[in-house]
Motif scaffolding. Sequence first.
Motif, PDB file in Angstrom:
ATOM      1  N   ARG A   1      45.902  -7.123  19.878  1.00 48.29           N
ATOM      2  CA  ARG A   1      45.909  -8.626  19.789  1.00 48.29           C
ATOM      3  C   ARG A   1      44.252  -8.438  19.933  1.00 48.29           C
ATOM      4  N   ASN A   2      43.423  -7.474  20.049  1.00 45.17           N
ATOM      5  CA  ASN A   2      42.012  -7.365  20.359  1.00 45.17           C
ATOM      6  C   ASN A   2      40.984  -7.884  19.423  1.00 45.17           C
ATOM      7  N   SER A   3      40.127  -8.460  19.608  1.00 41.34           N
ATOM      8  CA  SER A   3      39.117  -8.995  18.733  1.00 41.34           C
ATOM      9  C   SER A   3      37.732  -8.357  18.603  1.00 41.34           C
TER      10      SER A   3
ATOM     11  N   ASN B   1      38.767  -6.800  23.682  1.00 38.81           N
ATOM     12  CA  ASN B   1      38.283  -7.622  23.028  1.00 38.81           C
ATOM     13  C   ASN B   1      36.686  -7.375  23.065  1.00 38.81           C
TER      14      ASN B   1
ATOM     15  N   ASN C   1      40.503 -10.382  14.254  1.00 37.09           N
ATOM     16  CA  ASN C   1      41.107  -9.171  15.049  1.00 37.09           C
ATOM     17  C   ASN C   1      40.847  -7.970  14.469  1.00 37.09           C
TER      18      ASN C   1
ATOM     19  N   ASP D   1      48.419  -3.298  22.152  1.00 40.91           N
ATOM     20  CA  ASP D   1      49.023  -4.620  21.777  1.00 40.91           C
ATOM     21  C   ASP D   1      48.702  -5.177  20.547  1.00 40.91           C
TER      22      ASP D   1
ATOM     23  N   ARG E   1      52.877   1.293  16.249  1.00 40.89           N
ATOM     24  CA  ARG E   1      51.959   0.630  17.340  1.00 40.89           C
ATOM     25  C   ARG E   1      52.521   1.392  18.762  1.00 40.89           C
TER      26      ARG E   1
END
Length: 366
Positions: free
Chosen positions: A221-223, A330, A266, A219, A287
Amino acid sequence: MDPSSVESLEVPDARWCAVTGGRGFVARHLVVALLRSGDWRVRITDLGSVAVLEPTENDGLLGAALRDGRAVYFSADVCQVAQLTQAFEGVDTVFHTASVDHNNNNFQLHYKVNVDGTKNVIHACHICKVKTLIYTSSSAVVFDGVHGLFDVDESTPYPDKFHDAYTETKAQAEKLVMRANGINELHTCCIRPTTIFGPGGRIVPLLASYRGIRIIMGDGRNSDDFVYVENVVHGHLCAEKILRTKEGATKSGGKTYFITNMEPMNMWAFLNMVLEDLGYRSRFRLRIPLYVLKPITWFIEWIYNKILSRYGLRTPEVLTSKTIVYGTLNRTFNCNNAVEQLGYKPIVSLKDGVKMTTEFYKQFGA
């Protein structure tokens, strides 16, 4: 080389230290920082018979130090105690950075180098009466490859199941180093860097090889907690400085410390920042959901493992299931303990680190 052969060239007030795996990515920067400080003479140990220098090294501080005796290269294998003992003779501090490429998932090789090699380093430190041992570990020792981590600190336990041979054996080596603290007056601690980048690292060349093509896995959104290599070096130096004092050794001896840039962001935004600094414009942004990526990756790995491995080929790093999963989770870490107990503070910002790294590759190539 016999340590006594360079005695006449020593800097009077400097102490000897040794850096195992001294021609590796982090170690090269560490060696230069130690020499630049003026406080150290450095024994560089690695597998090669001689220290082959890059042109920038030969004409710089390292080359000059090797010529005048402030640095000495030892061909030493961490699997050979006798070689380590020779290299550590008269040494005050050992920075143990030697390790196997984490992309090689050969458990026996990792165990031999990371676990047995660390046992040998500790044994040689005892024989040579070394005072301080700083081990270069990894933040990945608390990562199981399945569950994300968000702002975790050193109280986070090792996972029940490790996701590869590298992290499992790194964790075992950490335990050895921690248990060695206080034995034969040796003080130890472990530094756990997060995702390291900088001149000589792999991240920028890998991104440059794809010429600006963006593919986001999952997605998006991971950091992650990227850390510039000079900050990792600074963390090692902070640890050594603290451990040499009685109070510091009591407080920090036998402990582990995460080292980050203290700027989690991110992951995809960071990679995009690197690409833009390299001068690449986005060709397209695709994506791909994880449920689509996983079967494709498993099939590619199967092809390589079953058919192409016989020709010496292995799955490209960017297409392994390990990399795919890593790229969707994350992974951020709290390094307040390093700040409060070691006096650590990043000396290079994330933005400046990216700038210096990309400028290096623009000038010298990957």
